[in-house]
Design a protein around this motif. Structure first.
Motif, PDB file in Angstrom:
ATOM      1  N   GLY A  10       2.966  -4.939  17.076  1.00  0.00           N
ATOM      2  CA  GLY A  10       3.307  -5.894  18.116  1.00  0.00           C
ATOM      3  C   GLY A  10       4.688  -5.636  18.695  1.00  0.00           C
ATOM      4  O   GLY A  10       5.473  -4.828  18.188  1.00  0.00           O
ATOM      5  N   VAL A  11       4.992  -6.379  19.781  1.00  0.00           N
ATOM      6  CA  VAL A  11       6.263  -6.218  20.474  1.00  0.00           C
ATOM      7  C   VAL A  11       7.328  -7.184  19.973  1.00  0.00           C
ATOM      8  O   VAL A  11       8.483  -7.113  20.408  1.00  0.00           O
ATOM      9  N   ALA A  12       6.957  -8.109  19.095  1.00  0.00           N
ATOM     10  CA  ALA A  12       7.909  -9.104  18.605  1.00  0.00           C
ATOM     11  C   ALA A  12       8.949  -8.451  17.707  1.00  0.00           C
ATOM     12  O   ALA A  12       8.680  -7.457  17.013  1.00  0.00           O
ATOM     13  N   LEU A  13      10.152  -9.031  17.710  1.00  0.00           N
ATOM     14  CA  LEU A  13      11.227  -8.533  16.866  1.00  0.00           C
ATOM     15  C   LEU A  13      10.966  -8.889  15.409  1.00  0.00           C
ATOM     16  O   LEU A  13      10.312  -9.904  15.119  1.00  0.00           O
ATOM     17  N   PRO A  14      11.445  -8.090  14.461  1.00  0.00           N
ATOM     18  CA  PRO A  14      11.220  -8.394  13.042  1.00  0.00           C
ATOM     19  C   PRO A  14      11.993  -9.638  12.620  1.00  0.00           C
ATOM     20  O   PRO A  14      13.103  -9.904  13.107  1.00  0.00           O
ATOM     21  N   ALA A  15      11.404 -10.403  11.701  1.00  0.00           N
ATOM     22  CA  ALA A  15      12.085 -11.597  11.183  1.00  0.00           C
ATOM     23  C   ALA A  15      13.334 -11.198  10.415  1.00  0.00           C
ATOM     24  O   ALA A  15      14.410 -11.752  10.623  1.00  0.00           O
ATOM     25  N   VAL A  16      13.203 -10.227   9.529  1.00  0.00           N
ATOM     26  CA  VAL A  16      14.329  -9.683   8.774  1.00  0.00           C
ATOM     27  C   VAL A  16      14.243  -8.165   8.877  1.00  0.00           C
ATOM     28  O   VAL A  16      13.242  -7.583   8.432  1.00  0.00           O
ATOM     29  N   PRO A  17      15.236  -7.484   9.462  1.00  0.00           N
ATOM     30  CA  PRO A  17      15.166  -6.018   9.581  1.00  0.00           C
ATOM     31  C   PRO A  17      15.086  -5.342   8.218  1.00  0.00           C
ATOM     32  O   PRO A  17      15.879  -5.634   7.316  1.00  0.00           O
ATOM     33  N   GLN A  18      14.121  -4.472   8.072  1.00  0.00           N
ATOM     34  CA  GLN A  18      13.899  -3.736   6.819  1.00  0.00           C
ATOM     35  C   GLN A  18      14.509  -2.342   6.947  1.00  0.00           C
ATOM     36  O   GLN A  18      13.830  -1.361   7.227  1.00  0.00           O
ATOM     37  N   TRP A  19      15.826  -2.253   6.719  1.00  0.00           N
ATOM     38  CA  TRP A  19      16.504  -0.968   6.846  1.00  0.00           C
ATOM     39  C   TRP A  19      16.130  -0.002   5.725  1.00  0.00           C
ATOM     40  O   TRP A  19      16.322   1.210   5.857  1.00  0.00           O
ATOM     41  N   GLU A  20      15.593  -0.539   4.647  1.00  0.00           N
ATOM     42  CA  GLU A  20      15.218   0.345   3.538  1.00  0.00           C
ATOM     43  C   GLU A  20      14.017   1.219   3.877  1.00  0.00           C
ATOM     44  O   GLU A  20      13.699   2.165   3.145  1.00  0.00           O
ATOM     45  N   ASN A  21      13.327   0.913   4.976  1.00  0.00           N
ATOM     46  CA  ASN A  21      12.221   1.781   5.390  1.00  0.00           C
ATOM     47  C   ASN A  21      12.715   3.200   5.677  1.00  0.00           C
ATOM     48  O   ASN A  21      12.040   4.183   5.348  1.00  0.00           O
ATOM     49  N   TYR A  22      13.894   3.298   6.297  1.00  0.00           N
ATOM     50  CA  TYR A  22      14.436   4.613   6.606  1.00  0.00           C
ATOM     51  C   TYR A  22      14.840   5.362   5.339  1.00  0.00           C
ATOM     52  O   TYR A  22      14.665   6.587   5.258  1.00  0.00           O
ATOM     53  N   ALA A  23      15.371   4.641   4.365  1.00  0.00           N
ATOM     54  CA  ALA A  23      15.720   5.299   3.101  1.00  0.00           C
ATOM     55  C   ALA A  23      14.471   5.823   2.401  1.00  0.00           C
ATOM     56  O   ALA A  23      14.474   6.921   1.829  1.00  0.00           O
TER      57      ALA A  23
END
Length: 323
Positions: free
Chosen positions: A45-58
Motif C-alpha cells: 500500500g501507499v500508506a506510511l508505516p506506523a513505526v519505521p522498521q529500520w532493522e529490515n535493512y540490517a
C-alpha cells in the motif's frame, strides 16, 4: 499566436509532470514498504508505516550478502569497461584509417554483433574448453566482448572525423603507431569514450543472464543474482524484498553522485585559477639571438646556435621596424 504558444507550453509541462509522477510512484512504494512490517507490506500500500522498521535493512545486508555482491559488480563493470573501451578504440582507429576490403569486412562482422542474438550453447562449450566457467576473469571477458561491437561502431565514426594530418605530424615527430594513438588520437576520443563507459557500466551492472549461466559460486555473484536469490528466499516478506530492491542500486547512485561532485569541484577550481602573466617583449630584439631557456630543445641537435656576443655588430644592430 501567443496564447497558442502558452497553451502548448502548459501541455508540455503537464505531460512532463505526469511522466515524472509515473516514475516516482514505484520508487515511493518500494521505499515506504521497505520500512513496514511483513504484515503491513503484504498489500504494497501507499500508506506510511506506523513505526519505521529500520532493522529490515540490517537483515537484508546480513542475509542477502549485498556487500560482497556490490564489490563483485563493481569489479566486473569497471574491468570489463576498461578492456572494452581500450580495445574498441584501437580497433576502430585501425579500421577507420586503413579502409581496405579486409578491414571493411572485419568492421561489418563486428557491428553484426549489435543485432545478432547470443548462442549460449556454443558459448558454454567455448567457456568450458577454456576453463573460464565459474571464474571472475571469464565473466569479465564475456562482459567486455558483449560491449565491443557497439563501442567499435561509435568509435569508428568518431575517428573518421579526426584529421589524418595529426597522425602524419606525430609520425614525423618520431612517434610509432601505438604511441601516436595513445598520445594524439586517444585524448581526442574522450567525449565518445566517456559516453561508452557510462553505457557499458550500466549495461554490465544490470546484466542477469550471463552470471546466471556462467557463475555457480555464490561468492562471485553480482548484485542482480544476489537480489534474485534473496527474493527466492523471502518472496513472502515484501518488506525485506523492498529493502533489498532499495539497497541494490543505492550504492551505485551514491558513488556516481560523489564522483560527479568531485568533478564539478575540480572544474570550479580550474575556473578560479589566474593565468600567469607573460614576460614583457623586447621592443628591439637582436637577430639570431639565443633561444630562451624555457623553449623546447631544438630538433637539430647538431646545429650551432650563435649567442648575442658572437653575432656581428652590423647584424645585431639591424632594426626589425619595416619603416
Amino acid at each position: 499566436m501567443l496564447s497558442a504558444r502558452r497553451l502548448r507550453g502548459s501541455a508540455n509541462h503537464l505531460l512532463a509532470a505526469v511522466v515524472g509522477l509515473l516514475v516516482l510512484v514505484p520508487i515511493y512504494l518500494v521505499v515506504v514498504n521497505s520500512l513496514k512490517t511483513s504484515g503491513e507490506a503484504s498489500n504494497m500500500g501507499v500508506a506510511l508505516p506506523a513505526v519505521p522498521q529500520w532493522e529490515n535493512y540490517a537483515t537484508v545486508i546480513e542475509e542477502g550478502k549485498l556487500v560482497g555482491a556490490f564489490f563483485n559488480s563493481l569489479l566486473y563493470s569497471l574491468s570489463a569497461t576498461v578492456i572494452c573501451v581500450v580495445l574498441s578504440a584501437m580497433a576502430a582507429y585501425v579500421l577507420a584509417r586503413r579502409r581496405t576490403r579486409t578491414h571493411k569486412l572485419i568492421y561489418l562482422v563486428l557491428i553484426m554483433g549489435i543485432a545478432m542474438p547470443t548462442n549460449f550453447v556454443t558459448l558454454m562449450q567455448v567457456m568450458q574448453w577454456t576453463n573460464l566457467v565459474n571464474t571472475q576473469i571469464g565473466i569479465i571477458l564475456l562482459y567486455a566482448a558483449m560491449q565491443i561491437p557497439f563501442s567499435v561502431f561509435l568509435d569508428y565514426a568518431f575517428v573518421g572525423s579526426i584529421p589524418r594530418e595529426l597522425d602524419e605530424a606525430a609520425f614525423i615527430d618520431g612517434c610509432g603507431p601505438i604511441r601516436a594513438f595513445f598520445r594524439v588520437i586517444f585524448p581526442l576520443l574522450m567525449p565518445v569514450l566517456v559516453t561508452l563507459s557510462v553505457l557499458s557500466i550500466l549495461n554490465i551492472w544490470n546484466e542477469f543472464l550471463m552470471p546466471l549461466y556462467f557463475l555457480n559460486s555464490s561468492s562471485a555473484w553480482p548484485m542482480t543474482l544476489a537480489v534474485y536469490n534473496f527474493f527466492g528466499m523471502y518472496q513472502s516478506n515484501w518488506a525485506l524484498v523492498s529493502a533489498d530492491v532499495v539497497l541494490a542500486p543505492l550504492r551505485l547512485v551514491v558513488a556516481f553522485g560523489r564522483g560527479r561532485q568531485k568533478q564539478l569541484l575540480l572544474v570550479g577550481l580550474e575556473g578560479f585559477q589566474r593565468p600567469t602573466a607573460s614576460p614583457p617583449m623586447d621592443p628591439h630584439p637582436s637577430v639570431l639571438a639565443a633561444p630562451s631557456p624555457r623553449c623546447e630543445p631544438c630538433l637539430f641537435d647538431g646545429a650551432e646556435v650563435l649567442t648575442s656576443e658572437e653575432v656581428p655588430s652590423d647584424v645585431a644592430n639591424l632594426s626589425l621596424d619595416p619603416g
